[in-house]
Scaffold this active site. Structure first.
Site, PDB file in Angstrom:
ATOM      1  N   GLY A 148     -16.158   2.646 -15.339  1.00 47.96           N
ATOM      2  CA  GLY A 148     -14.893   2.002 -15.002  1.00 47.96           C
ATOM      3  C   GLY A 148     -14.937   1.001 -13.874  1.00 47.96           C
ATOM      4  N   THR A 149     -16.056   0.285 -13.740  1.00 45.55           N
ATOM      5  CA  THR A 149     -16.110  -0.779 -12.751  1.00 45.55           C
ATOM      6  C   THR A 149     -16.715  -2.034 -13.371  1.00 45.55           C
ATOM      7  OG1 THR A 149     -16.975  -1.525 -10.619  1.00 45.55           O
ATOM      8  CG2 THR A 149     -18.325   0.083 -11.819  1.00 45.55           C
ATOM      9  N   TYR A 193       0.823  -1.223   0.000  1.00 49.25           N
ATOM     10  CA  TYR A 193       0.000   0.000   0.000  1.00 49.25           C
ATOM     11  C   TYR A 193       0.849   1.263   0.000  1.00 49.25           C
ATOM     12  CZ  TYR A 193      -4.224  -2.711   0.262  1.00 49.25           C
ATOM     13  OH  TYR A 193      -5.255  -3.567  -0.069  1.00 49.25           O
ATOM     14  N   GLN A 210     -15.455   3.403  -5.589  1.00 51.28           N
ATOM     15  CA  GLN A 210     -14.739   2.268  -5.012  1.00 51.28           C
ATOM     16  C   GLN A 210     -13.235   2.561  -4.998  1.00 51.28           C
ATOM     17  OE1 GLN A 210     -16.571  -1.655  -6.696  1.00 51.28           O
ATOM     18  NE2 GLN A 210     -17.077  -0.023  -8.129  1.00 51.28           N
ATOM     19  N   ASN A 211     -12.849   3.658  -5.655  1.00 49.77           N
ATOM     20  CA  ASN A 211     -11.435   3.999  -5.775  1.00 49.77           C
ATOM     21  C   ASN A 211     -10.900   4.586  -4.471  1.00 49.77           C
ATOM     22  OD1 ASN A 211     -11.781   3.114  -8.335  1.00 49.77           O
ATOM     23  ND2 ASN A 211     -11.745   5.143  -9.282  1.00 49.77           N
ATOM     24  N   VAL A 212      -9.663   4.261  -4.200  1.00 46.22           N
ATOM     25  CA  VAL A 212      -9.020   4.717  -2.964  1.00 46.22           C
ATOM     26  C   VAL A 212      -8.049   5.864  -3.240  1.00 46.22           C
ATOM     27  CG1 VAL A 212      -9.329   2.501  -1.803  1.00 46.22           C
ATOM     28  CG2 VAL A 212      -7.269   2.873  -3.195  1.00 46.22           C
ATOM     29  N   ASP A 213      -7.930   6.255  -4.541  1.00 46.62           N
ATOM     30  CA  ASP A 213      -7.090   7.410  -4.871  1.00 46.62           C
ATOM     31  C   ASP A 213      -7.931   8.676  -4.672  1.00 46.62           C
ATOM     32  OD1 ASP A 213      -7.815   6.362  -8.168  1.00 46.62           O
ATOM     33  OD2 ASP A 213      -8.585   8.213  -7.273  1.00 46.62           O
ATOM     34  N   HIS A 253     -14.670   2.115  -0.263  1.00 42.97           N
ATOM     35  CA  HIS A 253     -13.600   1.144   0.019  1.00 42.97           C
ATOM     36  C   HIS A 253     -12.405   1.808   0.701  1.00 42.97           C
ATOM     37  CE1 HIS A 253     -15.247  -1.744  -3.287  1.00 42.97           C
ATOM     38  NE2 HIS A 253     -15.940  -1.790  -2.190  1.00 42.97           N
ATOM     39  N   ARG A 276       1.393   1.753  -3.619  1.00 48.79           N
ATOM     40  CA  ARG A 276       0.167   2.225  -4.277  1.00 48.79           C
ATOM     41  C   ARG A 276      -0.112   3.681  -3.903  1.00 48.79           C
ATOM     42  NH1 ARG A 276      -4.960  -1.272  -3.612  1.00 48.79           N
ATOM     43  NH2 ARG A 276      -5.712   0.366  -5.025  1.00 48.79           N
TER      44      ARG A 276
HETATM   45  N1  APR Z   1     -12.137   3.476 -19.458  1.00 51.92           N
HETATM   46  C1  APR Z   1     -13.306   2.902 -19.032  1.00 51.92           C
HETATM   47  N2  APR Z   1     -13.373   1.681 -18.405  1.00 51.92           N
HETATM   48  C2  APR Z   1     -12.208   1.029 -18.241  1.00 51.92           C
HETATM   49  C3  APR Z   1     -10.950   1.550 -18.664  1.00 51.92           C
HETATM   50  C4  APR Z   1     -10.951   2.828 -19.306  1.00 51.92           C
HETATM   51  N3  APR Z   1      -9.828   3.396 -19.732  1.00 51.92           N
HETATM   52  N4  APR Z   1      -9.966   0.644 -18.352  1.00 51.92           N
HETATM   53  C5  APR Z   1     -10.599  -0.408 -17.766  1.00 51.92           C
HETATM   54  N5  APR Z   1     -11.940  -0.179 -17.705  1.00 51.92           N
HETATM   55  C6  APR Z   1     -12.981  -1.046 -17.133  1.00 51.92           C
HETATM   56  C7  APR Z   1     -12.762  -2.530 -17.379  1.00 51.92           C
HETATM   57  O1  APR Z   1     -13.341  -2.926 -18.620  1.00 51.92           O
HETATM   58  C8  APR Z   1     -13.482  -3.145 -16.176  1.00 51.92           C
HETATM   59  O2  APR Z   1     -14.874  -3.307 -16.472  1.00 51.92           O
HETATM   60  O3  APR Z   1     -12.930  -0.877 -15.724  1.00 51.92           O
HETATM   61  C9  APR Z   1     -13.346  -2.081 -15.084  1.00 51.92           C
HETATM   62  C10 APR Z   1     -12.332  -2.422 -14.001  1.00 51.92           C
HETATM   63  O4  APR Z   1     -12.861  -3.506 -13.266  1.00 51.92           O
HETATM   64  P1  APR Z   1     -12.040  -4.109 -12.020  1.00 51.92           P
HETATM   65  O5  APR Z   1     -10.625  -4.289 -12.393  1.00 51.92           O
HETATM   66  O6  APR Z   1     -12.817  -5.286 -11.550  1.00 51.92           O
HETATM   67  O7  APR Z   1     -12.046  -2.923 -10.935  1.00 51.92           O
HETATM   68  P2  APR Z   1     -13.225  -2.400  -9.978  1.00 51.92           P
HETATM   69  O8  APR Z   1     -14.561  -2.682 -10.567  1.00 51.92           O
HETATM   70  O9  APR Z   1     -12.899  -1.008  -9.633  1.00 51.92           O
HETATM   71  O10 APR Z   1     -13.008  -3.334  -8.693  1.00 51.92           O
HETATM   72  C11 APR Z   1     -13.922  -3.249  -7.629  1.00 51.92           C
HETATM   73  O11 APR Z   1     -12.580  -4.748  -6.318  1.00 51.92           O
HETATM   74  O12 APR Z   1     -10.504  -5.438  -5.727  1.00 51.92           O
HETATM   75  C12 APR Z   1     -11.591  -4.751  -5.285  1.00 51.92           C
HETATM   76  O13 APR Z   1     -11.644  -3.038  -3.660  1.00 51.92           O
HETATM   77  C13 APR Z   1     -11.255  -3.305  -4.969  1.00 51.92           C
HETATM   78  O14 APR Z   1     -12.576  -1.323  -5.404  1.00 51.92           O
HETATM   79  C14 APR Z   1     -12.110  -2.514  -5.969  1.00 51.92           C
HETATM   80  C15 APR Z   1     -13.218  -3.483  -6.304  1.00 51.92           C
END
Ligand code: APR
Length: 229
Positions: A171-172, A54, A87-90, A105, A57
């Site tokens: 972006g999730t 961390y 959900q982002n920690v930044d 988160h 990160r």
């Molecule tokens: N623009 C838009 N979407 C994007 C981009 C981009 N440039 N790059 C990646 N993505 C999308 C991917 O297609 C995917 O659907 O962002 C998503 C990322 O998904 P994950 O990697 O699963 O991340 P996230 O959903 O934020 O994870 C949720 O999981 O590990 C835990 O606590 C952590 O908050 C996190 C949670």
């Protein structure tokens, strides 16, 4: 009264600021085992390893810059009542100018004791070292919600989603609950938009806008804001 917008964001939003996602091919959980680094068990087993992970990160997040998508989301506050549930920690939403951000988160910029969240400390980019303790004498740890721990601000987040006129998911992968379940609280008459690079399943009622957030979100924000008054 201004229309209400809720933005649900994930790591894909910060990908173009140079921060890794979790489940994409180069994602953190494809490089590391989350059990070792993001769980109470991993913390008990080797706190020095977790702190190093961390600290790295935190330094990367601090060095990163908000991108065009973060800025476009902040710009919506010019005409709308906007709440960001991330959900982002930044801290990139806040650094882009968003004024109402719920970190479900946790946040890299804060530390807390290992005994609970009674006392948290703003540390910005500073590393946490083994031996650094909280007032209660416990080892300081990142103020991050690890797997198996309680997600934050969920009642407030649900209320905001249920009251929103527009819901934007960006972006999730919507794979981690209970945060992923927030989409189910969106009103049926609300405008619902989801942006991601790719998505296995689109939640009911959501319009899917495929593409990079820095391209899709500024266009959507400009459309929602309309011509300058
Ligand atoms: N623009 C838009 N979407 C994007 C981009 C981009 N440039 N790059 C990646 N993505 C999308 C991917 O297609 C995917 O659907 O962002 C998503 C990322 O998904 P994950 O990697 O699963 O991340 P996230 O959903 O934020 O994870 C949720 O999981 O590990 C835990 O606590 C952590 O908050 C996190 C949670």
């Amino acid at each position: 009264m201004s229309k209400r917008i809720v933005v649900l964001s994930g790591s894909g939003l910060s990908a173009e600021s140079g921060l890794p996602t979790f489940r994409d091919s180069a994602g953190l959980w494809n490089q590391y085992d989350w059990r070792e680094l993001a769980s109470p068990e991993g913390w008990r087993k080797h706190p020095e390893v977790v702190l190093a992970f961390y600290n790295e990160r935190r330094a990367r997040a601090w060095a990163a810059q908000p991108n065009a998508a973060h800025l476009a989301i902040a710009a919506l506050e010019r005409r709308f009542d906007v709440v960001v549930v991330t959900q982002n920690v930044d801290g990139l939403h806040e650094r882009a100018g968003s004024t109402r951000v719920l970190h479900v988160h946790g946040e890299l910029a804060f530390a807390r004791g290992s005994g609970g969240r009674q006392r948290r400390y703003r540390i910005d980019a500073a590393p946490i070292e083994l031996g650094q303790t909280c007032e209660d004498g416990t080892q300081l740890r990142p103020d991050i919600v690890w797997f198996g721990e309680e997600t934050l601000h969920m009642d407030e987040a649900r209320e905001h989603v249920a009251a929103a006129d527009k819901v934007l998911v960006v972006g999730t992968s919507l794979t981690v609950y209970p945060a992923a379940g927030l989409v189910e609280f969106a009103r049926c008459d609300a405008e619902k938009v989801l942006n991601s690079l790719d998505m296995d399943e689109i939640p009911a009622g959501f319009q899917f806008l495929a593409g990079r957030a820095t391209e899709v979100i500024p266009q959507l924000s400009a459309r929602w804001l309309g011509p300058p008054s």
